[in-house]
Write a protein that holds these residues in place. Structure first.
Motif, mmCIF file in Angstrom:
data_model
loop_
_atom_site.group_PDB
_atom_site.id
_atom_site.type_symbol
_atom_site.label_atom_id
_atom_site.label_comp_id
_atom_site.label_asym_id
_atom_site.label_seq_id
_atom_site.Cartn_x
_atom_site.Cartn_y
_atom_site.Cartn_z
ATOM 1 N N ARG A 198 -41.491 9.763 -7.471
ATOM 2 C CA ARG A 198 -40.743 8.501 -7.325
ATOM 3 C C ARG A 198 -41.682 7.327 -7.063
ATOM 4 O O ARG A 198 -41.512 6.241 -7.600
ATOM 5 C CB ARG A 198 -39.725 8.646 -6.189
ATOM 6 N N ARG A 199 -42.717 7.548 -6.245
ATOM 7 C CA ARG A 199 -43.693 6.492 -5.970
ATOM 8 C C ARG A 199 -44.448 6.095 -7.237
ATOM 9 O O ARG A 199 -44.713 4.919 -7.472
ATOM 10 C CB ARG A 199 -44.683 6.978 -4.899
ATOM 11 N N HIS A 200 -44.773 7.095 -8.062
ATOM 12 C CA HIS A 200 -45.452 6.815 -9.334
ATOM 13 C C HIS A 200 -44.555 5.963 -10.229
ATOM 14 O O HIS A 200 -45.022 5.012 -10.883
ATOM 15 C CB HIS A 200 -45.796 8.144 -10.023
ATOM 16 N N MET A 201 -43.273 6.251 -10.231
ATOM 17 C CA MET A 201 -42.332 5.457 -11.035
ATOM 18 C C MET A 201 -42.261 4.028 -10.512
ATOM 19 O O MET A 201 -42.226 3.064 -11.287
ATOM 20 C CB MET A 201 -40.945 6.113 -11.003
ATOM 21 N N GLU A 202 -42.259 3.867 -9.198
ATOM 22 C CA GLU A 202 -42.172 2.531 -8.602
ATOM 23 C C GLU A 202 -43.442 1.708 -8.857
ATOM 24 O O GLU A 202 -43.375 0.506 -9.143
ATOM 25 C CB GLU A 202 -41.944 2.660 -7.095
ATOM 26 N N LEU A 203 -44.598 2.366 -8.752
ATOM 27 C CA LEU A 203 -45.862 1.633 -8.909
ATOM 28 C C LEU A 203 -46.173 1.292 -10.356
ATOM 29 O O LEU A 203 -46.681 0.210 -10.662
ATOM 30 C CB LEU A 203 -47.017 2.468 -8.339
ATOM 31 N N THR A 217 -41.188 6.636 -16.494
ATOM 32 C CA THR A 217 -39.755 6.774 -16.746
ATOM 33 C C THR A 217 -39.317 8.233 -16.842
ATOM 34 O O THR A 217 -40.121 9.137 -17.072
ATOM 35 C CB THR A 217 -39.378 6.078 -18.062
ATOM 36 N N GLY A 263 -44.064 2.146 -13.326
ATOM 37 C CA GLY A 263 -42.998 2.076 -14.329
ATOM 38 C C GLY A 263 -42.815 3.349 -15.128
ATOM 39 O O GLY A 263 -42.225 3.329 -16.218
#
Length: 384
Positions: free
Chosen positions: A153-158, A162, A160
């Motif tokens: 989830r952190r990777h997605m937030e930092l 998907t 993008g």
């Protein structure tokens, strides 16, 4: 130091059992079956094995020796790094051989991961997970999906990253598994199937998670001079392990998206003397779809944050720039804690990959990912 293990050892034998979801065979029985196949594949007799590295959780070296009737083992060890253990064992075997302690080391891993000890039970038995009981367990994170989901989830937030990119990893592994007669999952997987599957631990859905399965896999690592007389040796030219900062607790880490592989990969590539463009095929530890993306970044195939884009467009499928997990991986073949990744890399470099063979594969790599981010990597080359 960087060149010490290059070419000192080679994988000379591989063996595996059928991978299933349900078995009446014991773990040690499965391990003996795979071991005897690997020893025979190397053209050896069991009593020529003088080193053993069993998986750190399960039957110990003495139990393997007893059941195989081995009479003179000179070296035994364990590499307790969870899913990074199998590839880390390649380094331990090569080091023991280079030191002159032994000539032929058996690495073996067998489990009843579906029929007996499911993953939460296995983690509870690992001493390296004691610290997790202090930091992660109190907030309800017990199973791997719960532990690693915040990293994804952190990777997605930092960056993008998907859900479509996670799905692409799962679909590529499934496509490869369908070409492998010893893969459990044989039904095609679509983007819609992925997105419609139930949430296990946000952002992981069912098809982002690897299988629980039964089976065993073994490899024999031999001294380079002994390997030259075997049928189809595969030389170990670069090998390393690495651990993330605060390795036994994710929540105490400054950067939860970077793995121990980021430290190990530069050492392995330097030892091997090759670059990323020389890699023809990669077997990347895929306990979850996200880990494949993070490992591709941490090995340096792209910049941090670009792993999601890297896997798009069929790039990690057969025929792509970097075919990944040509056996179907843990996501679709079976979860044998990465020993089956080593088996597949050797098979590819021998040109024995069947319908999933990467044309003219000469150099490849295999990774491990374990515990809370430990990493291991081996770069191998066809021939002795």
């Amino acid at each position: 130091m960087a060149e010490t293990l290059n070419g000192k050892a080679a994988v000379t034998g591989i063996g595996e059992t059928a991978y299933t979801r349900g078995t009446d065979k014991s773990s040690i029985g499965l391990m003996c079956e795979a071991s005897l196949r690997a020893i025979a594949d190397a053209g050896l007799s069991p009593n020529q094995i003088d080193g053993i590295i069993p998986y750190a959780l399960g039957p110990v070296a003495e139990e393997v020796m007893t059941n195989l009737g081995l009479e003179d083992i000179r070296f035994s060890a364990q590499t307790p790094m969870g899913g990074a253990s199998a590839v880390a064992a390649l380094q331990a075997a090569a080091a023991a051989i280079a030191a002159g302690v032994c000539r032929h080391v058996l690495l073996v891993l067998g489990r009843r991961g579906y029929s007996d000890s499911r993953v939460a039970t296995r983690l509870g038995a690992m001493p390296q997970f004691r610290i997790v009981g202090e930091f992660e367990n109190p907030v309800g994170a017990i199973a791997p999906a719960q532990l690693y989901a915040p990293m994804a989830r952190r990777h997605m937030e930092l960056y993008g990253t998907t859900a479509d990119q996670f799905a692409e990893v799962a679909i590529a592994m499934r496509n490869h598994a369908i070409l492998n007669d010893n893969a459990i999952m044989q039904k095609p997987l679509t983007l819609e199937d992925h997105h419609a599957s139930r949430v296990i631990s946000d952002p992981f859905r069912l098809f982002d998670c690897s299988l629980e399965s039964d089976g065993a896999c073994a490899v024999v690592v031999s001294a380079a001079d002994a390997a030259r007389d075997t049928r189809a040796p595969v030389r170990i030219i670069g090998v390393a392990e690495g651990h993330p900062d605060s390795p036994s607790t994710i929540t105490q880490r400054h950067d939860i998206t970077t793995l121990g592989l980021a430290k190990a990969a530069p050492r392995a590539f330097a030892m091997a003397g090759v670059s990323h463009k020389d890699i023809d095929v990669a077997q990347i530890y895929d306990c979850f779809t996200f880990t494949v993306i993070a490992e591709i970044e941490d090995m340096g195939f792209c910049k941090k944050g670009e792993g999601g884009a890297f896997v798009e467009g069929g790039r990690i499928r057969l025929g792509g720039d970097l075919p990944v997990n040509t056996h179907g991986g843990l996501l679709s073949q079976a979860h044998i804690a990465g020993m089956n990744h080593i088996y597949e890399l050797v098979r590819q470099l021998r040109g024995e990959g069947g319908r999933a063979q990467v044309e003219n594969a000469q150099i490849g790599l295999v990774t491990g990912y374990g515990d809370l981010g430990d990493g291991s990597i081996a770069i191998m080359q066809k021939g002795a």
